[in-house]
Write a protein that holds these residues in place. Structure first.
Motif, short mmCIF file in Angstrom:
data_model
loop_
_atom_site.label_atom_id
_atom_site.label_comp_id
_atom_site.label_asym_id
_atom_site.label_seq_id
_atom_site.Cartn_x
_atom_site.Cartn_y
_atom_site.Cartn_z
N UNK A 63 41.52 31.64 38.60
CA UNK A 63 41.25 30.23 38.28
C UNK A 63 40.80 29.44 39.50
N UNK A 64 41.46 29.64 40.64
CA UNK A 64 41.11 28.79 41.79
C UNK A 64 39.85 29.28 42.50
N UNK A 65 39.55 30.58 42.38
CA UNK A 65 38.35 31.10 43.05
C UNK A 65 37.12 30.98 42.15
N UNK A 66 37.37 30.87 40.84
CA UNK A 66 36.25 30.82 39.90
C UNK A 66 35.59 32.18 39.70
N UNK A 67 36.23 33.25 40.24
CA UNK A 67 35.67 34.60 40.08
C UNK A 67 36.64 35.43 39.26
N UNK A 68 36.11 36.16 38.29
CA UNK A 68 37.03 36.87 37.41
C UNK A 68 37.01 38.39 37.62
N UNK A 69 36.02 38.92 38.34
CA UNK A 69 35.95 40.36 38.52
C UNK A 69 36.96 40.78 39.59
N UNK A 70 37.78 41.77 39.26
CA UNK A 70 38.80 42.22 40.21
C UNK A 70 38.29 43.41 41.03
N UNK A 71 38.60 43.41 42.31
CA UNK A 71 38.13 44.48 43.19
C UNK A 71 39.29 45.13 43.94
N UNK A 72 38.96 46.24 44.61
CA UNK A 72 39.93 46.89 45.50
C UNK A 72 39.23 47.18 46.81
N UNK A 73 40.00 47.45 47.85
CA UNK A 73 39.40 47.76 49.16
C UNK A 73 40.11 48.95 49.77
N UNK A 74 39.44 49.56 50.75
CA UNK A 74 40.06 50.70 51.45
C UNK A 74 40.37 50.36 52.90
N UNK A 75 40.24 49.08 53.27
CA UNK A 75 40.60 48.70 54.64
C UNK A 75 42.05 48.19 54.69
N UNK A 76 42.56 48.14 55.92
CA UNK A 76 43.95 47.69 56.09
C UNK A 76 44.00 46.17 56.02
N UNK A 77 45.02 45.65 55.35
CA UNK A 77 45.27 44.21 55.32
C UNK A 77 46.76 44.03 55.12
N UNK A 78 47.19 42.77 55.23
CA UNK A 78 48.62 42.50 55.20
C UNK A 78 49.17 42.32 53.78
N UNK A 79 48.29 42.45 52.77
CA UNK A 79 48.69 42.13 51.40
C UNK A 79 49.82 43.04 50.90
N UNK A 80 49.73 44.35 51.19
CA UNK A 80 50.77 45.27 50.74
C UNK A 80 52.11 44.95 51.38
N UNK A 81 52.06 44.44 52.61
CA UNK A 81 53.30 44.09 53.30
C UNK A 81 53.96 42.86 52.69
N UNK A 82 53.15 41.88 52.29
CA UNK A 82 53.72 40.71 51.60
C UNK A 82 54.24 41.13 50.22
N UNK A 83 53.52 42.04 49.55
CA UNK A 83 53.97 42.51 48.24
C UNK A 83 55.31 43.24 48.38
N UNK A 84 55.46 44.03 49.45
CA UNK A 84 56.73 44.75 49.67
C UNK A 84 57.90 43.80 49.85
#
Ligand SMILES: [Zn+2]
Length: 391
Positions: free
Chosen positions: A319-340
């Protein structure tokens, strides 16, 4: 200051991953404090680096964390046509500078929207979580995420990690682990290759085992089509050992990296490899008693991100980005750490990862505008009574 002026200031701090970040940290802290925001620091052991976090809005459950990193990658050996630490407008709609896109652009959007956040009648809070040492292995985020969940009495629910994604929501990220393996064999004349234990020959066997392991995972149909490639990868990127063609190598060493899809388990793969190494040690110690194989961590593992498409954070980010297509990436980021740490997490931020880490890194001005617009939409969502159903 507008978003471009803030970005110019942020780019002027040449803080690389691994270095002290106090200069950029103190500037951001000053901006927040001069706006009346209470800032909390999460320092490293010797106080030479720190992450920061703060809350804007009421102390109620269900708020949104905006996460970014303050460090950048080096410029050494890259052919820049502008000064990398002076944000440069060439008049082509792009702003050039190290970190312009990865990811000081997002930090600038957050700070530019701060006055709107403070003016708004937020029903749910917004948190800033700005880390250091992301570019050398996402080292600070676990402690920062933990600090946020323990510091506040209330519990934030969501984390948006503003890595460059061209404002598209990213819900999956591979887990990443970088390791080093050391093989200790016995030296000798090359003709005695069966009487000694060549560390190189053994290292090659271990490398082939790792490659076979990857092929086995693929053959077992352990595939996740959200990712490119859809399988876990195991790659050996650097090998060293030996001194001459006619001398058996007593030492060999290789670096490898493991990128796992969510259904595969990093620890399980490393454990299986260790089991094979133990077997090889037992066999080869009959020839050379001091034979050993040692595998050590080069960087702590970065956990995968696997946010389900029907998670609340996904509908929020769409809703806030206005983009509906979901993607994945193979680079490292902190998202998995916040999810944990228990926060529903997604990556979404201005700029393209294609421009990150290279010479003449830039962010398109329209991406910065979209980044600020996304945060302003978030402010609207969180000011609405209707947002309550999300929490
Ligand atoms: Zn980044």
């Amino acid at each position: 200051m507008n978003v471009e002026e803030i970005l110019k200031k942020l780019v002027s701090f040449p803080v690389l991953g691994g270095e002290s970040n106090l200069s950029i940290l103190n500037w951001i802290k000053g901006v927040l404090e001069s706006n009346g925001v209470t800032v909390h620091l999460v320092p490293n052991e010797d106080g030479s680096k720190a992450s920061l976090h703060c809350r804007i809005g009421p102390a109620t459950d269900g708020g949104v964390i905006l996460s970014g990193h303050m460090d950048v990658v080096p410029v050494e050996g890259q052919e820049w046509t502008t000064d990398p630490f002076v944000l440069t407008d060439k008049g082509d709609g792009k702003l050039y500078g190290r970190g312009a896109c990865d990811m000081k652009g997002f930090l600038a959007c957050c700070l530019a929207a701060l006055p709107q956040m403070l003016e708004a009648d937020l029903k749910k809070p917004i948190y800033f979580a700005f880390s250091y040492d992301e570019e050398v292995g996402c080292l600070a985020a676990p402690e920062l995420a933990r600090a946020i969940s323990t510091h506040y009495d209330e519990t934030p629910k969501y984390a948006i990690i503003g890595e460059p994604s061209l404002m598209e929501p990213i819900v999956g990220q591979k887990g990443i682990y970088i390791l080093e393996t050391y093989v200790n064999g016995s030296a000798g004349h090359s003709s005695r290759v069966k009487q000694e234990v060549s560390a190189i020959h053994e290292a090659m066997r271990l490398i082939l085992w790792l490659e076979k392991k990857m092929d086995q995972l693929i053959a077992d149909k352990r595939l996740d089509d959200r990712f490119h490639p859809p399988h876990s990868s195991i790659h050996i990127g650097l090998v060293s050992g030996g001194i001459a063609p006619n001398v058996i190598a007593d030492k060999a060493h290789f670096y490898w990296d493991l990128r796992t899809i969510p259904m595969d388990d990093i620890d399980a793969i490393v454990k299986e490899f260790d089991g094979y190494c133990k077997k090889r040690e037992a066999t080869l110690r009959q020839v050379f008693p001091d034979f050993s194989i040692k595998t050590v961590e080069n960087h702590p593992p970065v956990p995968h991100l696997d946010t389900k498409a029907d998670a609340d954070v996904v509908s929020l980010v769409k809703r806030i980005s206005g983009k509906s297509k979901l993607n994945t990436v193979s680079y490292a980021a902190e998202a998995g750490q916040f999810a944990n740490e228990g926060f529903q997490s997604a990556i979404c931020g201005p700029g393209s990862i294609a421009q990150a880490h290279r010479a003449d890194e830039f962010i398109a001005k329209e991406q910065l505008v979209k980044g600020v617009a996304m945060i302003n939409k978030l402010i609207l969502e969180l000011s609405s009574e209707n947002f309550a159903w999300y929490a």
